[in-house]
Scaffold this active site. Structure first.
Site, PDB file in Angstrom:
ATOM      1  CE  LYS A  74      10.360  -4.340   7.842  1.00 28.55           C
ATOM      2  NZ  LYS A  74       9.303  -4.412   8.792  1.00 28.55           N
ATOM      3  N   GLY A  96       3.006 -12.861  19.875  1.00 31.65           N
ATOM      4  CA  GLY A  96       4.134 -12.803  18.719  1.00 31.65           C
ATOM      5  C   GLY A  96       5.457 -12.402  19.228  1.00 31.65           C
ATOM      6  CB  ALA A  97       8.275 -13.322  20.063  1.00 35.63           C
ATOM      7  CG  LEU A 147      -2.046  -0.808   1.149  1.00 38.79           C
ATOM      8  CD1 LEU A 147      -2.937  -0.453   2.764  1.00 38.79           C
ATOM      9  CD2 LEU A 147      -2.967  -0.238   0.133  1.00 38.79           C
ATOM     10  CB  SER A 148       4.376   1.649   0.735  1.00 46.43           C
ATOM     11  OG  SER A 148       4.494   1.161   2.028  1.00 46.43           O
ATOM     12  CG  ASP A 176       8.741  -1.558  11.069  1.00 49.02           C
ATOM     13  OD1 ASP A 176       7.854  -0.943  10.293  1.00 49.02           O
ATOM     14  OD2 ASP A 176       9.473  -2.286  10.624  1.00 49.02           O
TER      15      ASP A 176
HETATM   16  P1  ATR Z   1       7.018 -10.212  11.293  1.00 49.15           P
HETATM   17  O1  ATR Z   1       8.427  -9.506  10.490  1.00 49.15           O
HETATM   18  O2  ATR Z   1       5.814  -9.757  10.439  1.00 49.15           O
HETATM   19  O3  ATR Z   1       6.929 -10.012  12.698  1.00 49.15           O
HETATM   20  P2  ATR Z   1       8.004 -12.729  11.371  1.00 49.15           P
HETATM   21  O4  ATR Z   1       9.197 -12.097  12.029  1.00 49.15           O
HETATM   22  O5  ATR Z   1       8.176 -13.957  10.629  1.00 49.15           O
HETATM   23  O6  ATR Z   1       7.295 -11.779  10.981  1.00 49.15           O
HETATM   24  O7  ATR Z   1       7.008 -13.101  12.755  1.00 49.15           O
HETATM   25  C1  ATR Z   1       5.750 -13.809  12.803  1.00 49.15           C
HETATM   26  C2  ATR Z   1       5.003 -13.991  14.029  1.00 49.15           C
HETATM   27  O8  ATR Z   1       3.718 -14.680  13.830  1.00 49.15           O
HETATM   28  C3  ATR Z   1       5.867 -14.852  14.737  1.00 49.15           C
HETATM   29  O9  ATR Z   1       5.575 -14.619  16.064  1.00 49.15           O
HETATM   30  C4  ATR Z   1       5.245 -16.210  14.597  1.00 49.15           C
HETATM   31  O10 ATR Z   1       5.184 -17.062  15.566  1.00 49.15           O
HETATM   32  P3  ATR Z   1       6.492 -18.281  15.963  1.00 49.15           P
HETATM   33  O11 ATR Z   1       7.768 -17.411  16.409  1.00 49.15           O
HETATM   34  O12 ATR Z   1       6.370 -19.426  16.530  1.00 49.15           O
HETATM   35  O13 ATR Z   1       6.740 -18.660  14.083  1.00 49.15           O
HETATM   36  C5  ATR Z   1       3.663 -15.756  14.532  1.00 49.15           C
HETATM   37  N1  ATR Z   1       2.859 -16.715  13.796  1.00 49.15           N
HETATM   38  C6  ATR Z   1       2.652 -16.849  12.455  1.00 49.15           C
HETATM   39  N2  ATR Z   1       1.720 -17.797  12.060  1.00 49.15           N
HETATM   40  C7  ATR Z   1       1.379 -18.195  13.349  1.00 49.15           C
HETATM   41  C8  ATR Z   1       0.147 -18.920  13.666  1.00 49.15           C
HETATM   42  N3  ATR Z   1      -0.659 -19.708  12.762  1.00 49.15           N
HETATM   43  N4  ATR Z   1      -0.130 -19.344  15.061  1.00 49.15           N
HETATM   44  C9  ATR Z   1       0.297 -18.426  15.899  1.00 49.15           C
HETATM   45  N5  ATR Z   1       1.336 -17.625  15.724  1.00 49.15           N
HETATM   46  C10 ATR Z   1       1.828 -17.471  14.455  1.00 49.15           C
END
Ligand code: ATR
Length: 287
Positions: free
Chosen positions: A71, A131-132, A21-22, A107
């Site tokens: 990134k 999420g992490a 969308l940027s 971000d």
């Molecule tokens: P971004 O840069 O968008 O943060 P990323 O670094 O790939 O992308 O992180 C994706 C996050 O979504 C992670 O916390 C991932 O959990 P895992 O560390 O266990 O992989 C989480 N995630 C992705 N799909 C998921 C799912 N179906 N259920 C729960 N957590 C999910």
């Protein structure tokens, strides 16, 4: 606008990038301020990143947004990066200035301003983050550094990743970080003790629009909920949170404010946030 021999170029690089969308958001902002700049999207495969950056330098591109999967890998090619980007090993904005490539991370500030711009003060609050991953890391850092969050809870499917994130934060700040799994019991218990819920996972993103991590009965009306997923505009979490009467901030707000911060780095002008929001929503409404 009329493109002339003097028009400068900004761009986003990533792979894939066609659905970004940027371009819509940034071109609306350049037009609103009558700046002689156009913004385009370039697909850059990982194997072409070095060549792409040589080209950026050679063509004196004004600024870049950098997204997945570049990134982190972009960092060795830069002449300077700001402190936050350095600590987090993540750059999403480049400014080409005087022949030098300068790197920033907007971000975190995007998430922070999305809260502030929507009237949510995080000072002294307990924030529950789901999420992490890369986005979570940057957001957690900024919320603790700039918004004076009191306590952060990080729940992740892979608990060891939550542990890594907590270690980065604890190394830099004297803060209590609680970590845990994404089980519905843990989520439910943590929500009951938290003021803010922030989803940084990709759960609920198109095409999996019915996916949810939280059942509506675990949500409460005195919660502020932000989902960084912006496609669809209303995720299942956003819909559920609205239904229980919680304060809701959609993912498009973070997208707009991180773009606004990049715009200000490139141009030195205050970003027209309202114009950028309208452009993003119009585009999302088109599907
Ligand atoms: P971004 O840069 O968008 O943060 P990323 O670094 O790939 O992308 O992180 C994706 C996050 O979504 C992670 O916390 C991932 O959990 P895992 O560390 O266990 O992989 C989480 N995630 C992705 N799909 C998921 C799912 N179906 N259920 C729960 N957590 C999910």
């Amino acid at each position: 606008m009329t493109v002339s021999g003097k028009t400068r170029v900004c761009a986003v690089i990533g792979n894939p990038i066609e659905h970004s969308l940027s371009p819509v958001i940034q071109n609306a902002a350049f037009n609103a301020l009558d700046l002689d700049v156009v913004y385009v999207a370039f697909t850059v495969k990982p194997s072409e990143l070095a060549n792409a950056l040589s080209g950026i330098r050679a063509l004196d591109i004004l600024g870049l947004n950098v997204t997945m999967p570049h990134k982190e890998t972009v960092i060795p090619y830069l002449d300077w990066i700001d402190n936050t980007a350095k600590c987090l090993n993540s750059v999403n904005t480049l400014h080409c200035k005087g022949g030098r490539l300068l790197g920033y991370s907007t971000d975190g500030v995007g998430a922070l301003e999305a809260f502030r711009g929507n009237g949510a003060d995080l000072q002294g609050k307990r924030v529950l983050m789901l999420g992490a991953g890369g986005a979570a890391r940057v957001i957690a850092y900024t919320l603790i550094e700039a918004a004076e969050v009191e306590e952060l809870v990080v729940l992740n499917r892979t608990v060891s990743e939550a542990e890594k994130l907590a270690d980065i934060i604890k190394y830099k700040f004297d803060k209590k970080i609680v970590i845990g799994s994404l089980s519905s019991e843990v989520i439910g218990e943590e929500i009951s003790n938290s003021d803010v819920l922030l989803n940084t996972t990709s759960v609920g993103m198109k095409p999996n629009v019915d996916q949810r991590l939280i059942t509506p009965d675990s949500l409460k009306s005195d919660l502020t909920v932000m989902d960084i997923v912006y496609n669809p505009f209303e995720t299942q979490l956003v819909k559920d949170a609205k239904m229980v009467g919680a304060k809701v901030i959609s993912g498009v707000e973070m997208l707009i404010y991180q773009g606004a911060a990049a715009f200000e780095i490139w141009t030195g002008h205050k970003a027209p946030v309202q114009v950028m929001r309208r452009a993003a929503l119009e585009q999302l409404n088109k599907g």
